[in-house]
Scaffold this motif. Structure first.
Motif, PDB file in Angstrom:
ATOM      1  N   GLU A  84      -2.397 -72.820 -98.889  1.00 27.86           N
ATOM      2  CA  GLU A  84      -3.845 -72.830 -99.073  1.00 27.86           C
ATOM      3  C   GLU A  84      -4.516 -72.373 -97.785  1.00 27.86           C
ATOM      4  OE1 GLU A  84      -7.273 -76.034-100.521  1.00 27.86           O
ATOM      5  OE2 GLU A  84      -5.187 -76.646-100.398  1.00 27.86           O
ATOM      6  N   SER A  85      -5.613 -71.632 -97.944  1.00 25.17           N
ATOM      7  CA  SER A  85      -6.353 -71.144 -96.770  1.00 25.17           C
ATOM      8  C   SER A  85      -7.124 -72.271 -96.112  1.00 25.17           C
ATOM      9  CB  SER A  85      -7.326 -70.037 -97.187  1.00 25.17           C
ATOM     10  OG  SER A  85      -8.391 -70.601 -97.928  1.00 25.17           O
ATOM     11  N   LEU A  86      -7.620 -72.003 -94.936  1.00 29.51           N
ATOM     12  CA  LEU A  86      -8.519 -72.947 -94.287  1.00 29.51           C
ATOM     13  C   LEU A  86      -9.813 -73.013 -95.094  1.00 29.51           C
ATOM     14  CD1 LEU A  86      -8.023 -71.895 -90.565  1.00 29.51           C
ATOM     15  CD2 LEU A  86      -7.155 -73.957 -91.690  1.00 29.51           C
ATOM     16  N   PRO A  87     -10.531 -74.143 -95.045  1.00 28.29           N
ATOM     17  CA  PRO A  87     -11.778 -74.243 -95.811  1.00 28.29           C
ATOM     18  C   PRO A  87     -12.851 -73.311 -95.267  1.00 28.29           C
ATOM     19  CG  PRO A  87     -11.227 -76.352 -94.764  1.00 28.29           C
ATOM     20  CD  PRO A  87     -10.179 -75.370 -94.370  1.00 28.29           C
ATOM     21  N   SER A  88     -13.717 -72.882 -96.152  1.00 27.79           N
ATOM     22  CA  SER A  88     -14.857 -72.035 -95.776  1.00 27.79           C
ATOM     23  C   SER A  88     -15.896 -72.874 -95.045  1.00 27.79           C
ATOM     24  CB  SER A  88     -15.500 -71.447 -97.031  1.00 27.79           C
ATOM     25  OG  SER A  88     -16.121 -72.498 -97.765  1.00 27.79           O
ATOM     26  N   ASN A  89     -16.948 -72.219 -94.620  1.00 30.63           N
ATOM     27  CA  ASN A  89     -18.102 -72.961 -94.130  1.00 30.63           C
ATOM     28  C   ASN A  89     -18.662 -73.777 -95.286  1.00 30.63           C
ATOM     29  OD1 ASN A  89     -17.915 -71.785 -91.602  1.00 30.63           O
ATOM     30  ND2 ASN A  89     -19.281 -70.102 -92.155  1.00 30.63           N
ATOM     31  N   LEU A  90     -19.411 -74.800 -94.970  1.00 31.92           N
ATOM     32  CA  LEU A  90     -20.015 -75.654 -95.979  1.00 31.92           C
ATOM     33  C   LEU A  90     -20.990 -74.843 -96.835  1.00 31.92           C
ATOM     34  CD1 LEU A  90     -20.485 -78.578 -97.049  1.00 31.92           C
ATOM     35  CD2 LEU A  90     -22.342 -78.723 -95.389  1.00 31.92           C
ATOM     36  N   VAL A  91     -20.875 -74.988 -98.171  1.00 31.27           N
ATOM     37  CA  VAL A  91     -21.787 -74.358 -99.112  1.00 31.27           C
ATOM     38  C   VAL A  91     -22.615 -75.470 -99.727  1.00 31.27           C
ATOM     39  CG1 VAL A  91     -21.983 -73.007-101.228  1.00 31.27           C
ATOM     40  CG2 VAL A  91     -20.147 -72.514 -99.600  1.00 31.27           C
ATOM     41  N   GLN A  92     -23.954 -75.395 -99.589  1.00 28.40           N
ATOM     42  CA  GLN A  92     -24.837 -76.404-100.146  1.00 28.40           C
ATOM     43  C   GLN A  92     -25.597 -75.807-101.327  1.00 28.40           C
ATOM     44  OE1 GLN A  92     -26.930 -77.319 -96.458  1.00 28.40           O
ATOM     45  NE2 GLN A  92     -25.964 -79.330 -96.492  1.00 28.40           N
ATOM     46  N   ILE A  93     -25.659 -76.564-102.412  1.00 28.01           N
ATOM     47  CA  ILE A  93     -26.327 -76.109-103.627  1.00 28.01           C
ATOM     48  C   ILE A  93     -27.264 -77.209-104.094  1.00 28.01           C
ATOM     49  CG2 ILE A  93     -25.982 -75.432-106.034  1.00 28.01           C
ATOM     50  CD1 ILE A  93     -23.203 -74.446-105.214  1.00 28.01           C
ATOM     51  N   GLU A  94     -28.490 -76.820-104.488  1.00 29.83           N
ATOM     52  CA  GLU A  94     -29.422 -77.780-105.070  1.00 29.83           C
ATOM     53  C   GLU A  94     -29.583 -77.457-106.539  1.00 29.83           C
ATOM     54  OE1 GLU A  94     -33.996 -79.390-104.674  1.00 29.83           O
ATOM     55  OE2 GLU A  94     -33.161 -78.149-103.089  1.00 29.83           O
ATOM     56  N   ILE A  95     -29.406 -78.456-107.391  1.00 28.94           N
ATOM     57  CA  ILE A  95     -29.512 -78.292-108.834  1.00 28.94           C
ATOM     58  C   ILE A  95     -30.813 -78.926-109.303  1.00 28.94           C
ATOM     59  CG2 ILE A  95     -28.470 -78.839-111.071  1.00 28.94           C
ATOM     60  CD1 ILE A  95     -26.724 -76.992-109.434  1.00 28.94           C
ATOM     61  N   ASP A  96     -31.598 -78.164-110.086  1.00 22.90           N
ATOM     62  CA  ASP A  96     -32.823 -78.690-110.700  1.00 22.90           C
ATOM     63  C   ASP A  96     -32.876 -78.114-112.103  1.00 22.90           C
ATOM     64  OD1 ASP A  96     -35.271 -79.606-111.443  1.00 22.90           O
ATOM     65  OD2 ASP A  96     -36.401 -78.475-109.962  1.00 22.90           O
ATOM     66  N   PHE A  97     -32.544 -78.928-113.100  1.00 22.05           N
ATOM     67  CA  PHE A  97     -32.434 -78.455-114.470  1.00 22.05           C
ATOM     68  C   PHE A  97     -33.770 -78.316-115.181  1.00 22.05           C
ATOM     69  CE2 PHE A  97     -28.066 -80.171-114.019  1.00 22.05           C
ATOM     70  CZ  PHE A  97     -27.400 -78.984-114.237  1.00 22.05           C
ATOM     71  N   ASN A  98     -34.861 -78.591-114.586  1.00 27.69           N
ATOM     72  CA  ASN A  98     -36.253 -78.536-115.044  1.00 27.69           C
ATOM     73  C   ASN A  98     -36.697 -79.934-115.452  1.00 27.69           C
ATOM     74  OD1 ASN A  98     -35.900 -78.861-117.906  1.00 27.69           O
ATOM     75  ND2 ASN A  98     -35.537 -76.696-118.159  1.00 27.69           N
ATOM     76  N   GLU A  99     -37.960 -80.069-115.786  1.00 34.63           N
ATOM     77  CA  GLU A  99     -38.561 -81.379-116.008  1.00 34.63           C
ATOM     78  C   GLU A  99     -37.911 -82.167-117.141  1.00 34.63           C
ATOM     79  OE1 GLU A  99     -42.583 -79.273-114.603  1.00 34.63           O
ATOM     80  OE2 GLU A  99     -42.133 -79.505-116.701  1.00 34.63           O
ATOM     81  N   SER A 100     -37.415 -81.503-118.149  1.00 35.38           N
ATOM     82  CA  SER A 100     -36.865 -82.232-119.290  1.00 35.38           C
ATOM     83  C   SER A 100     -35.434 -82.698-119.057  1.00 35.38           C
ATOM     84  CB  SER A 100     -36.903 -81.335-120.535  1.00 35.38           C
ATOM     85  OG  SER A 100     -35.971 -80.292-120.391  1.00 35.38           O
ATOM     86  N   GLY A 101     -34.805 -82.239-117.966  1.00 37.54           N
ATOM     87  CA  GLY A 101     -33.418 -82.589-117.714  1.00 37.54           C
ATOM     88  C   GLY A 101     -32.454 -81.833-118.603  1.00 37.54           C
ATOM     89  N   ASN A 102     -32.956 -80.832-119.294  1.00 38.87           N
ATOM     90  CA  ASN A 102     -32.134 -80.049-120.212  1.00 38.87           C
ATOM     91  C   ASN A 102     -31.131 -79.223-119.425  1.00 38.87           C
ATOM     92  OD1 ASN A 102     -31.077 -78.444-122.167  1.00 38.87           O
ATOM     93  ND2 ASN A 102     -32.983 -77.447-122.729  1.00 38.87           N
ATOM     94  N   GLN A 103     -29.839 -79.437-119.672  1.00 40.15           N
ATOM     95  CA  GLN A 103     -28.809 -78.725-118.943  1.00 40.15           C
ATOM     96  C   GLN A 103     -28.329 -77.491-119.692  1.00 40.15           C
ATOM     97  OE1 GLN A 103     -25.711 -81.241-117.433  1.00 40.15           O
ATOM     98  NE2 GLN A 103     -27.108 -82.928-117.111  1.00 40.15           N
ATOM     99  N   GLU A 104     -28.801 -77.273-120.908  1.00 43.15           N
ATOM    100  CA  GLU A 104     -28.355 -76.106-121.659  1.00 43.15           C
ATOM    101  C   GLU A 104     -29.093 -74.870-121.161  1.00 43.15           C
ATOM    102  OE1 GLU A 104     -28.295 -76.446-125.873  1.00 43.15           O
ATOM    103  OE2 GLU A 104     -27.688 -78.542-125.780  1.00 43.15           O
ATOM    104  N   ILE A 105     -28.345 -73.812-120.931  1.00 44.32           N
ATOM    105  CA  ILE A 105     -28.926 -72.567-120.471  1.00 44.32           C
ATOM    106  C   ILE A 105     -29.136 -71.679-121.690  1.00 44.32           C
ATOM    107  CG2 ILE A 105     -28.565 -70.556-119.020  1.00 44.32           C
ATOM    108  CD1 ILE A 105     -27.939 -72.544-117.003  1.00 44.32           C
ATOM    109  N   PRO A 106     -30.372 -71.211-121.903  1.00 47.06           N
ATOM    110  CA  PRO A 106     -30.619 -70.340-123.059  1.00 47.06           C
ATOM    111  C   PRO A 106     -29.775 -69.064-122.991  1.00 47.06           C
ATOM    112  CG  PRO A 106     -32.674 -71.089-122.078  1.00 47.06           C
ATOM    113  CD  PRO A 106     -31.577 -71.486-121.141  1.00 47.06           C
ATOM    114  N   ALA A 107     -29.387 -68.563-124.149  1.00 45.65           N
ATOM    115  CA  ALA A 107     -28.581 -67.344-124.216  1.00 45.65           C
ATOM    116  C   ALA A 107     -29.398 -66.109-123.865  1.00 45.65           C
ATOM    117  CB  ALA A 107     -27.982 -67.191-125.613  1.00 45.65           C
ATOM    118  N   VAL A 108     -30.696 -66.141-124.137  1.00 46.74           N
ATOM    119  CA  VAL A 108     -31.559 -64.991-123.860  1.00 46.74           C
ATOM    120  C   VAL A 108     -32.862 -65.458-123.206  1.00 46.74           C
ATOM    121  CG1 VAL A 108     -30.665 -63.581-125.758  1.00 46.74           C
ATOM    122  CG2 VAL A 108     -32.622 -65.063-126.144  1.00 46.74           C
ATOM    123  N   THR A 109     -33.491 -64.558-122.483  1.00 42.90           N
ATOM    124  CA  THR A 109     -34.820 -64.803-121.942  1.00 42.90           C
ATOM    125  C   THR A 109     -35.819 -64.447-123.031  1.00 42.90           C
ATOM    126  OG1 THR A 109     -34.145 -64.390-119.679  1.00 42.90           O
ATOM    127  CG2 THR A 109     -36.473 -64.084-120.166  1.00 42.90           C
ATOM    128  N   GLY A 110     -36.833 -65.289-123.227  1.00 46.16           N
ATOM    129  CA  GLY A 110     -37.790 -65.008-124.287  1.00 46.16           C
ATOM    130  C   GLY A 110     -39.095 -65.760-124.105  1.00 46.16           C
TER     131      GLY A 110
END
Length: 142
Positions: free
Chosen positions: A28-54
């Motif tokens: 296994e390689s050495l670890p990368s630099n730290l990657v930070q991610i912020e998740i915000d699923f929107n106000e409803s907490g809906n985690q489903e991603i729509p298939a299309v933009t509309g």
């Protein structure tokens, strides 16, 4: 080269930190630099991603005093949702920001960018999200 990906299940809103490594036959390689991610699923907490933009039709239509505009994004994008009069003049900018994929519901109460009530009439609303663009009509009756 082979495309690699990682799918983390059951995420909720919050901040996450990852170190990435490559695993191969010899180890296994050495670890990368730290990657930070912020998740915000929107106000409803809906985690489903729509298939299309509309852009959906506003409801109610005709409306008085308020209407609701629903749109969905299939990927993270810069979004502009703008209300125009029939002369093509901007009446109200409802959204002008980068948004995460998801479904959004925006209310408009017939108020312009200066805080004034707009007169009865036909208005256009336009969603611009990345290369996607759609215009729909709505009617304000007093």
């Amino acid at each position: 080269p082979e495309e690699l990906s990682y799918y983390d299940q059951d995420l909720t809103n919050g901040e996450y930190e990852y170190y990435l490594t490559a695993v191969y036959d010899e180890g296994e390689s050495l670890p990368s630099n730290l990657v930070q991610i912020e998740i915000d699923f929107n106000e409803s907490g809906n985690q489903e991603i729509p298939a299309v933009t509309g852009l959906a039709g506003n409801y109610p239509n005709p409306f008085n005093p308020e209407t609701s505009i629903v749109y969905q994004l299939s990927s993270n994008r810069n979004v502009q949702l703008t209300v125009y009069n029939l002369k093509g003049q901007i009446i109200k900018t409802l959204v002008n920001k980068y948004q995460q994929a998801g479904t959004y519901n925006i209310n408009w109460a017939g108020i312009d960018n200066k805080g004034n009530r707009v007169p009865s009439g036909l208005y256009l609303y336009r969603l611009q999200a990345g290369s996607y663009s759609c215009i729909k009509k709505m009617l304000l009756l007093k």
